[in-house]
Motif scaffolding. Structure first.
Motif, PDB file in Angstrom:
ATOM      1  N   THR A   1      -7.307  11.169  -8.655  1.00  0.00           N
ATOM      2  CA  THR A   1      -6.034  10.779  -8.009  1.00  0.00           C
ATOM      3  C   THR A   1      -6.051  11.141  -6.521  1.00  0.00           C
ATOM      4  O   THR A   1      -5.591  10.371  -5.655  1.00  0.00           O
ATOM      5  CB  THR A   1      -4.859  11.458  -8.706  1.00  0.00           C
ATOM      6  OG1 THR A   1      -4.919  11.130 -10.109  1.00  0.00           O
ATOM      7  CG2 THR A   1      -3.527  10.996  -8.133  1.00  0.00           C
ATOM      8  N   HIS A   2      -6.566  12.328  -6.215  1.00  0.00           N
ATOM      9  CA  HIS A   2      -6.716  12.711  -4.801  1.00  0.00           C
ATOM     10  C   HIS A   2      -7.581  11.713  -4.061  1.00  0.00           C
ATOM     11  O   HIS A   2      -7.294  11.353  -2.891  1.00  0.00           O
ATOM     12  CB  HIS A   2      -7.324  14.118  -4.699  1.00  0.00           C
ATOM     13  CG  HIS A   2      -6.313  15.227  -4.880  1.00  0.00           C
ATOM     14  ND1 HIS A   2      -5.285  15.466  -3.988  1.00  0.00           N
ATOM     15  CD2 HIS A   2      -6.192  16.175  -5.860  1.00  0.00           C
ATOM     16  CE1 HIS A   2      -4.557  16.491  -4.406  1.00  0.00           C
ATOM     17  NE2 HIS A   2      -5.088  16.944  -5.553  1.00  0.00           N
ATOM     18  N   LEU A   3      -8.653  11.287  -4.697  1.00  0.00           N
ATOM     19  CA  LEU A   3      -9.534  10.326  -4.037  1.00  0.00           C
ATOM     20  C   LEU A   3      -8.833   8.986  -3.777  1.00  0.00           C
ATOM     21  O   LEU A   3      -8.968   8.386  -2.694  1.00  0.00           O
ATOM     22  CB  LEU A   3     -10.781  10.118  -4.904  1.00  0.00           C
ATOM     23  CG  LEU A   3     -11.834   9.157  -4.354  1.00  0.00           C
ATOM     24  CD1 LEU A   3     -12.358   9.654  -3.000  1.00  0.00           C
ATOM     25  CD2 LEU A   3     -12.994   8.993  -5.347  1.00  0.00           C
TER      26      LEU A   3
ATOM     27  N   GLN B   1      -8.069   7.165  -0.186  1.00  0.00           N
ATOM     28  CA  GLN B   1      -8.519   5.805   0.122  1.00  0.00           C
ATOM     29  C   GLN B   1      -7.351   4.920   0.595  1.00  0.00           C
ATOM     30  O   GLN B   1      -7.480   4.128   1.538  1.00  0.00           O
ATOM     31  CB  GLN B   1      -9.178   5.197  -1.119  1.00  0.00           C
ATOM     32  CG  GLN B   1     -10.515   5.828  -1.479  1.00  0.00           C
ATOM     33  CD  GLN B   1     -11.108   5.254  -2.751  1.00  0.00           C
ATOM     34  OE1 GLN B   1     -10.445   4.438  -3.425  1.00  0.00           O
ATOM     35  NE2 GLN B   1     -12.328   5.676  -3.050  1.00  0.00           N
ATOM     36  N   LEU B   2      -6.184   5.050  -0.097  1.00  0.00           N
ATOM     37  CA  LEU B   2      -5.009   4.259   0.301  1.00  0.00           C
ATOM     38  C   LEU B   2      -4.524   4.649   1.695  1.00  0.00           C
ATOM     39  O   LEU B   2      -4.126   3.797   2.505  1.00  0.00           O
ATOM     40  CB  LEU B   2      -3.890   4.419  -0.729  1.00  0.00           C
ATOM     41  CG  LEU B   2      -4.069   3.625  -2.023  1.00  0.00           C
ATOM     42  CD1 LEU B   2      -2.964   3.963  -3.003  1.00  0.00           C
ATOM     43  CD2 LEU B   2      -4.077   2.125  -1.735  1.00  0.00           C
ATOM     44  N   GLU B   3      -4.552   5.934   1.930  1.00  0.00           N
ATOM     45  CA  GLU B   3      -4.105   6.368   3.258  1.00  0.00           C
ATOM     46  C   GLU B   3      -5.034   5.822   4.344  1.00  0.00           C
ATOM     47  O   GLU B   3      -4.583   5.381   5.410  1.00  0.00           O
ATOM     48  CB  GLU B   3      -4.054   7.910   3.305  1.00  0.00           C
ATOM     49  CG  GLU B   3      -2.923   8.476   2.469  1.00  0.00           C
ATOM     50  CD  GLU B   3      -2.936   9.996   2.486  1.00  0.00           C
ATOM     51  OE1 GLU B   3      -3.958  10.591   2.915  1.00  0.00           O
ATOM     52  OE2 GLU B   3      -1.953  10.607   2.035  1.00  0.00           O
TER      53      GLU B   3
ATOM     54  N   ASP C   1       0.840  -1.215   0.000  1.00  0.00           N
ATOM     55  CA  ASP C   1       0.000   0.000   0.000  1.00  0.00           C
ATOM     56  C   ASP C   1       0.860   1.245   0.000  1.00  0.00           C
ATOM     57  O   ASP C   1       0.511   2.243  -0.642  1.00  0.00           O
ATOM     58  CB  ASP C   1      -0.903  -0.007   1.240  1.00  0.00           C
ATOM     59  CG  ASP C   1      -1.978  -1.093   1.136  1.00  0.00           C
ATOM     60  OD1 ASP C   1      -2.284  -1.499  -0.019  1.00  0.00           O
ATOM     61  OD2 ASP C   1      -2.544  -1.485   2.171  1.00  0.00           O
ATOM     62  N   TYR C   2       1.980   1.145   0.704  1.00  0.00           N
ATOM     63  CA  TYR C   2       2.890   2.306   0.678  1.00  0.00           C
ATOM     64  C   TYR C   2       3.425   2.559  -0.721  1.00  0.00           C
ATOM     65  O   TYR C   2       3.567   3.711  -1.152  1.00  0.00           O
ATOM     66  CB  TYR C   2       4.040   2.076   1.668  1.00  0.00           C
ATOM     67  CG  TYR C   2       3.652   2.314   3.128  1.00  0.00           C
ATOM     68  CD1 TYR C   2       3.097   3.552   3.512  1.00  0.00           C
ATOM     69  CD2 TYR C   2       3.848   1.335   4.110  1.00  0.00           C
ATOM     70  CE1 TYR C   2       2.748   3.741   4.849  1.00  0.00           C
ATOM     71  CE2 TYR C   2       3.489   1.546   5.432  1.00  0.00           C
ATOM     72  CZ  TYR C   2       2.924   2.763   5.796  1.00  0.00           C
ATOM     73  OH  TYR C   2       2.548   2.961   7.096  1.00  0.00           O
ATOM     74  N   ASP C   3       3.746   1.450  -1.394  1.00  0.00           N
ATOM     75  CA  ASP C   3       4.261   1.626  -2.777  1.00  0.00           C
ATOM     76  C   ASP C   3       3.183   2.249  -3.686  1.00  0.00           C
ATOM     77  O   ASP C   3       3.467   3.151  -4.485  1.00  0.00           O
ATOM     78  CB  ASP C   3       4.698   0.271  -3.338  1.00  0.00           C
ATOM     79  CG  ASP C   3       5.937  -0.276  -2.618  1.00  0.00           C
ATOM     80  OD1 ASP C   3       6.657   0.572  -2.035  1.00  0.00           O
ATOM     81  OD2 ASP C   3       6.139  -1.482  -2.653  1.00  0.00           O
ATOM     82  N   ARG C   4       1.956   1.752  -3.587  1.00  0.00           N
ATOM     83  CA  ARG C   4       0.877   2.319  -4.418  1.00  0.00           C
ATOM     84  C   ARG C   4       0.635   3.783  -4.079  1.00  0.00           C
ATOM     85  O   ARG C   4       0.403   4.611  -4.962  1.00  0.00           O
ATOM     86  CB  ARG C   4      -0.420   1.532  -4.179  1.00  0.00           C
ATOM     87  CG  ARG C   4      -0.383   0.118  -4.784  1.00  0.00           C
ATOM     88  CD  ARG C   4      -1.710  -0.568  -4.529  1.00  0.00           C
ATOM     89  NE  ARG C   4      -2.800   0.185  -5.162  1.00  0.00           N
ATOM     90  CZ  ARG C   4      -4.092  -0.023  -4.904  1.00  0.00           C
ATOM     91  NH1 ARG C   4      -4.428  -0.920  -3.979  1.00  0.00           N
ATOM     92  NH2 ARG C   4      -5.003   0.682  -5.529  1.00  0.00           N
ATOM     93  N   LEU C   5       0.696   4.062  -2.779  1.00  0.00           N
ATOM     94  CA  LEU C   5       0.496   5.447  -2.371  1.00  0.00           C
ATOM     95  C   LEU C   5       1.576   6.343  -2.937  1.00  0.00           C
ATOM     96  O   LEU C   5       1.297   7.453  -3.403  1.00  0.00           O
ATOM     97  CB  LEU C   5       0.447   5.536  -0.838  1.00  0.00           C
ATOM     98  CG  LEU C   5       0.224   6.928  -0.249  1.00  0.00           C
ATOM     99  CD1 LEU C   5      -1.121   7.509  -0.723  1.00  0.00           C
ATOM    100  CD2 LEU C   5       0.276   6.875   1.290  1.00  0.00           C
ATOM    101  N   GLN C   6       2.793   5.814  -2.910  1.00  0.00           N
ATOM    102  CA  GLN C   6       3.889   6.615  -3.447  1.00  0.00           C
ATOM    103  C   GLN C   6       3.734   6.829  -4.952  1.00  0.00           C
ATOM    104  O   GLN C   6       3.983   7.920  -5.462  1.00  0.00           O
ATOM    105  CB  GLN C   6       5.228   5.918  -3.123  1.00  0.00           C
ATOM    106  CG  GLN C   6       6.440   6.765  -3.492  1.00  0.00           C
ATOM    107  CD  GLN C   6       6.491   8.065  -2.695  1.00  0.00           C
ATOM    108  OE1 GLN C   6       6.122   8.099  -1.499  1.00  0.00           O
ATOM    109  NE2 GLN C   6       6.917   9.159  -3.354  1.00  0.00           N
TER     110      GLN C   6
ATOM    111  N   ASP D   1      -6.739  21.991 -10.582  1.00  0.00           N
ATOM    112  CA  ASP D   1      -7.281  21.160  -9.511  1.00  0.00           C
ATOM    113  C   ASP D   1      -8.697  20.673  -9.809  1.00  0.00           C
ATOM    114  O   ASP D   1      -9.150  19.707  -9.186  1.00  0.00           O
ATOM    115  CB  ASP D   1      -7.278  21.946  -8.183  1.00  0.00           C
ATOM    116  CG  ASP D   1      -5.857  22.220  -7.705  1.00  0.00           C
ATOM    117  OD1 ASP D   1      -4.939  21.506  -8.136  1.00  0.00           O
ATOM    118  OD2 ASP D   1      -5.699  23.184  -6.910  1.00  0.00           O
ATOM    119  N   LYS D   2      -9.379  21.341 -10.744  1.00  0.00           N
ATOM    120  CA  LYS D   2     -10.737  20.951 -11.080  1.00  0.00           C
ATOM    121  C   LYS D   2     -10.790  19.847 -12.113  1.00  0.00           C
ATOM    122  O   LYS D   2     -11.879  19.373 -12.451  1.00  0.00           O
ATOM    123  CB  LYS D   2     -11.526  22.157 -11.584  1.00  0.00           C
ATOM    124  CG  LYS D   2     -11.721  23.227 -10.510  1.00  0.00           C
ATOM    125  CD  LYS D   2     -12.532  24.383 -11.046  1.00  0.00           C
ATOM    126  CE  LYS D   2     -12.726  25.455  -9.976  1.00  0.00           C
ATOM    127  NZ  LYS D   2     -13.536  26.585 -10.485  1.00  0.00           N
TER     128      LYS D   2
END
Length: 518
Positions: free
Chosen positions: A290-292, A296-298, A262-267, A282-283
Motif C-alpha cells: 500500500t505504501h508503494l 507511485q500515485l503521488e 488520481d487524487y481519489d485513488r490516493l485518498q 509495518d513489515k
C-alpha cells in the motif's frame, strides 16, 4: 620274694619234675596228633597276581566317567563286584572245572559263594597297586584261575568304562535335544511376542517419545501455517475488493479530470492504509504494498499536473485495477489449495499422535509381560550352553575309551605256580599241638595236686593243725624199692626217648617225601 613264695615256687617245680613222664608223653602225643592232623588236612595252594592302576593321561573335561582321577579303592569297589558276580564266576568255574564234587551236591549259588570266599582282593597301602589271590587244592589250577581273574579285572574295567562313557554320551545327547526343544519354543514365543508388540516394547519408548514430540511440533507448525495463509487470504480478498471498486469508479468517471481521479485513488489508498495499520505491523506485505502504491500515485500526480488526457488515464487505471484484481484472485485460489492440503495433513496427525500415545502407555504393561516371558530364558540358555560343552566332552571321552586311552589296569606280576601249600601251615599246626599238649599236661598235673589232700611237708601240717612240728621221720627206702624206682625211671625214659625218636623219624621221612612243607 618271701619264704612262702619260694616254698610255693619250689612246690610247683617239684610237681613238674615229679610228673615229667606225664608231661613228656603229653607233649609227644600232642605233636603226633598235630602231625596226623596236618597230614589228613587237604592241602590248599594260593597264587597271587599283582596289578597296577594306570590313571588316564588324557582328561578332556569333567565329563570323564571317573570324574577325573578316582581313587584306586573306589574303582576296586565297583570292579570287584563285577569280577565276582555270578555270571563271571560261573563261567570261570565251568571253564576250569572247579568244585566238581561240591557242584554235584550243592546248588550253583553255594558253589559261587564258596569261590568268593577263596578270592582275596587287597589294595596296597602305598601306590596304585593291588593284588588278586585265589586258593585251591591244585596249584596248576590255582595259577590259571588267578591269571584269569586278573584278566577279568582288565576286561571288566575297559567294558565298564566304555559303557559308562557311551551312556554318558547318550544321556547328554538326549538332554541336549530336550533342552534345545525347550529353548527353541521359548525363543519362538519371544520372537512372536516381540513381532506382535514391537512398537510397544520398552526399548522403543524413547523413540516413541521422540516421534510423538515431532508430531506435536508438526501439528503446531501446520496450524500456524494455516492461520498465516488465512490472514494472507483475507488481505488478498480485501485488495481484490478495493481493485474492483477502483475499476468501477474509473469506468463511471471517464470524462473527469485525471488529477481528480488520481487524487481519489490516493485518498482511497490512504484510507485503506489507515484501516489495515490497526491490524498489521509495518513489515506486513500488504502495508508495504500500500505504501508503494501511494508513492507511485503521488509521483504520477506530480508529473501529470497541467497536462490533458484525463479520459485516457482513467482507462489505463481501470485496466491496471482489473489486472491486479485477477492476480489477487489467482493468489486467493492458490492459498485455498495450500490451506486444503495443510488441513488434510493436519487431519492425519491426531490419529498418529493417539497411536504413539497408546504405544507409550502400553510400554509398562509390555515390560512386565516381557519380564515374565523371559524370566527363565537366561537359565535355559546357560543350561543349553553347558549341555553343548558337556556333549562335546562326553563324545571325546567316548572316543578315548573306545580307543582304550583311558584309565586301565595292567598286570605287573602274573600269578606263579605255588611251590608249597598255603594251608595248613606246618609250623603253626605243630606249634599249636605242642602248646595244647603242654597246657593239657600242666593242667592235669595241677589238677591232680589240687585234689590230692595228703600233706607234702611239715609246713602244711603246722598250718593245718596249728601246732608246731617238733621232729619229722624221713622216709627210708629199701634197696628193692630203690631198684624198682630206677627200673621204672629207665623204662619211662626209654619209652619217652623212643617215642620222641619215632616222631622225629616220621617227621624226617615225611619231609623228605614232600609230605611236609615248612
Amino acid at each position: 620274694m618271701d619264704s612262702k613264695q619260694r616254698q610255693l615256687l619250689k612246690k610247683y617245680v617239684d610237681l613238674v619234675i615229679y610228673h615229667w613222664r606225664l608231661i613228656s608223653l603229653s607233649l609227644l602225643i600232642g605233636v603226633a596228633l598235630g602231625l596226623t592232623y596236618y597230614l589228613k588236612m587237604p592241602k590248599v595252594y594260593q597264587s597271587t597276581a599283582l596289578l597296577s592302576y594306570e590313571a588316564q593321561q588324557i582328561n578332556p573335561a569333567k565329563m570323564d566317567p571317573e570324574q577325573g582321577r578316582i581313587l584306586l579303592q573306589d574303582s576296586l569297589a565297583t570292579l570287584s563286584e563285577l569280577v565276582t558276580s555270578r555270571n563271571s564266576l560261573e563261567k570261570v568255574i565251568i571253564q576250569y572245572s572247579l568244585y566238581e564234587g561240591a557242584r554235584k551236591k550243592l546248588p550253583i549259588e553255594d558253589v559261587i559263594e564258596m569261590m568268593r570266599r577263596n578270592i582275596q582282593i587287597t589294595p596296597s597301602k602305598k601306590g596304585d597297586v593291588f593284588s588278586v589271590s585265589f586258593e585251591g587244592p591244585s596249584p596248576q589250577q590255582v595259577v590259571r584261575v588267578t591269571n584269569q581273574l586278573a584278566s577279568l579285572f582288565i576286561e571288566e574295567n575297559l567294558k565298564y568304562r566304555e559303557e559308562r562313557a557311551t551312556e554318558t554320551s547318550k544321556y547328554t545327547k538326549n538332554e541336549l535335544a530336550l533342552s534345545k526343544n525347550v529353548l527353541d519354543q521359548k525363543e519362538r514365543q519371544m520372537r512372536d511376542y516381540k513381532l506382535q508388540y514391537f512398537n510397544e516394547m520398552p526399548a522403543q519408548r524413547q523413540s516413541n517419545f521422540s516421534q510423538l514430540q515431532a508430531l506435536l511440533n508438526q501439528q503446531q507448525g501446520l496450524q500456524n501455517s494455516i492461520q498465516e495463509l488465512e490472514r494472507t487470504k483475507i488481505m488478498a480478498q480485501e485488495q481484490a475488493s478495493m481493485q474492483a471498486r477502483i475499476a468501477n469508479f474509473a469506468a463511471q468517471n471517464t470524462t473527469a479530470v485525471k488529477a481528480e481521479t488520481d487524487y481519489d485513488r490516493l485518498q482511497n489508498l490512504k484510507n485503506h492504509l489507515a484501516e489495515i495499520s490497526g491490524k498489521y505491523t509495518d513489515k506486513h506485505p500488504e502495508i508495504k504494498r500500500t505504501h508503494l502504491l501511494i508513492k507511485q500515485l503521488e509521483d504520477k500526480i506530480a508529473s501529470s499536473n497541467g497536462s490533458g488526457g484525463g479520459a485516457g488515464a482513467s482507462s489505463k487505471t481501470t485496466l491496471a485495477a482489473s489486472l491486479e484484481r485477477k492476480r489477487l484472485l489467482t493468489q486467493i485460489e492458490q492459498i485455498d489449495i495450500n490451506i486444503k492440503q495443510l488441513r488434510e495433513q493436519l487431519a492425519t496427525i491426531p490419529g498418529q499422535v493417539a497411536k504413539y500415545q497408546k504405544w507409550i502407555e502400553e510400554a509398562p504393561v509390555r515390560e512386565a509381560e516381557w519380564s515374565a516371558l523371559t524370566r527363565d530364558y537366561d537359565e535355559l540358555r546357560r543350561h543349553y550352553d553347558q549341555l553343548v560343552a558337556q556333549n562335546l566332552q562326553a563324545q571325546s571321552v567316548e572316543n578315548i575309551e573306545k580307543s582304550q586311552k583311558g584309565s586301565r589296569f595292567k598286570v605287573v606280576d602274573s600269578a606263579r605256580l605255588a611251590e608249597k601249600p598255603f594251608k595248613p601251615n606246618f609250623s603253626k599246626v605243630i606249634g599249636i599241638a605242642f602248646a595244647l599238649g603242654l597246657g593239657l599236661s600242666l593242667g592235669l598235673v595241677f589238677a591232680m595236686d589240687f585234689f590230692d589232700t595228703s600233706f607234702k611237708d611239715a609246713a602244711e601240717i603246722e598250718e593245718f593243725i596249728g601246732v608246731p612240728v617238733v621232729c619229722a621221720i624221713p622216709l627210708v627206702e629199701k634197696d628193692s624199692e630203690v631198684k624198682r624206682q630206677r627200673f621204672y625211671f629207665r623204662l619211662s625214659l626209654a619209652v619217652v626217648v623212643l617215642f620222641a625218636l619215632g616222631v622225629a623219624a616220621a617227621l624226617s621221612i615225611m619231609w623228605m617225601k614232600g609230605l611236609i612243607v615248612v
